[in-house]
Design a protein around this motif. Structure first.
Motif, PDB file in Angstrom:
ATOM      1  N   ASN A   1      10.096  18.071-176.466  1.00 20.75           N
ATOM      2  CA  ASN A   1      10.871  17.512-176.931  1.00 20.75           C
ATOM      3  C   ASN A   1      10.622  17.086-178.383  1.00 20.75           C
ATOM      4  N   LEU A   2       9.314  17.173-178.947  1.00 21.74           N
ATOM      5  CA  LEU A   2       7.939  16.518-179.760  1.00 21.74           C
ATOM      6  C   LEU A   2       8.687  17.206-180.789  1.00 21.74           C
ATOM      7  N   LYS A   3       9.069  18.535-181.217  1.00 21.14           N
ATOM      8  CA  LYS A   3       8.795  19.615-182.027  1.00 21.14           C
ATOM      9  C   LYS A   3       9.986  18.819-183.093  1.00 21.14           C
TER      10      LYS A   3
ATOM     11  N   PHE B   1       9.172  41.583-182.583  1.00 22.60           N
ATOM     12  CA  PHE B   1       9.432  40.077-181.761  1.00 22.60           C
ATOM     13  C   PHE B   1       9.937  39.827-180.955  1.00 22.60           C
ATOM     14  N   VAL B   2       9.316  38.848-179.752  1.00 23.79           N
ATOM     15  CA  VAL B   2      10.274  38.440-179.125  1.00 23.79           C
ATOM     16  C   VAL B   2      10.707  36.678-179.267  1.00 23.79           C
ATOM     17  N   VAL B   3      12.103  36.594-179.287  1.00 21.41           N
ATOM     18  CA  VAL B   3      12.515  34.917-179.348  1.00 21.41           C
ATOM     19  C   VAL B   3      12.145  33.736-178.532  1.00 21.41           C
ATOM     20  N   ILE B   4      11.645  33.034-178.919  1.00 20.65           N
ATOM     21  CA  ILE B   4      10.690  31.933-178.255  1.00 20.65           C
ATOM     22  C   ILE B   4      12.220  31.187-178.331  1.00 20.65           C
ATOM     23  N   GLU B   5      12.854  31.322-176.901  1.00 26.62           N
ATOM     24  CA  GLU B   5      14.259  29.332-176.693  1.00 26.62           C
ATOM     25  C   GLU B   5      13.787  28.803-177.117  1.00 26.62           C
ATOM     26  N   HIS B   6      13.205  28.300-178.289  1.00 27.26           N
ATOM     27  CA  HIS B   6      12.691  26.394-178.249  1.00 27.26           C
ATOM     28  C   HIS B   6      14.283  26.270-179.603  1.00 27.26           C
ATOM     29  N   ASN B   7      14.813  24.861-178.555  1.00 27.23           N
ATOM     30  CA  ASN B   7      15.947  24.973-179.702  1.00 27.23           C
ATOM     31  C   ASN B   7      17.365  25.702-180.245  1.00 27.23           C
TER      32      ASN B   7
ATOM     33  N   GLY C   1      17.053  19.893-187.383  1.00 27.71           N
ATOM     34  CA  GLY C   1      15.242  19.581-187.367  1.00 27.71           C
ATOM     35  C   GLY C   1      14.579  20.141-186.323  1.00 27.71           C
ATOM     36  N   GLN C   2      15.055  19.854-185.344  1.00 30.02           N
ATOM     37  CA  GLN C   2      14.177  20.202-184.073  1.00 30.02           C
ATOM     38  C   GLN C   2      12.812  21.428-183.935  1.00 30.02           C
ATOM     39  N   GLY C   3      12.947  21.711-185.316  1.00 32.74           N
ATOM     40  CA  GLY C   3      12.218  23.381-185.322  1.00 32.74           C
ATOM     41  C   GLY C   3      13.069  24.776-185.181  1.00 32.74           C
ATOM     42  N   SER C   4      12.378  25.491-186.013  1.00 33.00           N
ATOM     43  CA  SER C   4      13.124  27.074-185.751  1.00 33.00           C
ATOM     44  C   SER C   4      12.512  28.193-185.673  1.00 33.00           C
ATOM     45  N   MET C   5      13.292  29.562-186.183  1.00 39.81           N
ATOM     46  CA  MET C   5      12.036  30.656-185.575  1.00 39.81           C
ATOM     47  C   MET C   5      11.073  30.459-185.191  1.00 39.81           C
TER      48      MET C   5
END
Length: 195
Positions: A59-61, A132-138, A145-149
């Motif tokens: 949540n801080l990314k 690649f494996v998608v890391i399901e962050h955001n 703005g909370q992080g991508s890719m």
């Protein structure tokens, strides 16, 4: 399952675990599968590279901060340039028309695209997107703005990533061969308890 019909971590029978010390940009990866009531070790002590800033709570990314997000992430999607048969997980074979948006101003921020737009990164042109494996962050929902890719992808260099988890190709191939969507796999990225 939760109210949305998604499996929770506590129902998982397959866990991919990444551990690192606070402030470190290298860690270790482990893969465990529940077999007949016992946890079987499929991979252990596999070196991985993390973001140049180390780990931070999910949540801080923030976009471009160089941190790898900590947290619990369901494993749902794998992408690659070759034809692959993935057990019960979504697989997208990357073509020249595949892009990923990392522009926080885009309505498609942190989404896979099938046509180029401003701020979209071509997946076809880089070796780190061979598989690649998608890391399901955001990813659901995707907040600007909370992080991508954020991916688990091949990494040949002896240096940190921009926020992904980098692993040698042999280890990644083994992970992809072992993962099974019917086992509700989860990725855990966590600080190593130093006590």
């Amino acid at each position: 399952m939760d109210q949305s019909g998604q499996h929770t971590f506590f129902e998982s029978e397959q866990v991919l675990l990444v551990l690192a010390k606070h402030g470190e940009t290298q860690g270790k990866l482990y893969l465990y599968t529940l077999v007949d009531g016992d946890w079987q070790t499929d991979l252990a002590d596999v070196p991985v590279w993390l973001g140049r800033s180390g780990l931070t709570l999910s949540n801080l990314k923030k976009e471009g901060d160089g941190f790898t997000p900590q947290g619990y992430f369901p494993i749902k999607r794998i992408l690659g340039k070759g034809k692959k048969s993935i057990r019960n997980l979504e697989y997208t074979q990357i073509r020249r028309y595949h892009f990923w948006s990392d522009d926080p101003k885009s309505k498609h921020y942190n989404q896979l695209l099938t046509k180029k737009e401003k701020g979209a990164i071509p997946l076809w042109e880089s070796e780190i997107y061979d598989l690649f494996v998608v890391i399901e962050h955001n990813t659901n929902p995707s907040l600007p703005g909370q992080g991508s890719m954020i991916f688990l992808h091949p990494w040949m260099e002896a240096k940190p990533t921009s926020g992904c988890v980098g692993i040698n190709r042999e280890g990644l191939d083994k992970i992809v061969e072992t993962l099974d969507g019917y086992k509700s796999p989860f990725l855990i990225i966590s600080l190593l308890d130093e006590n």
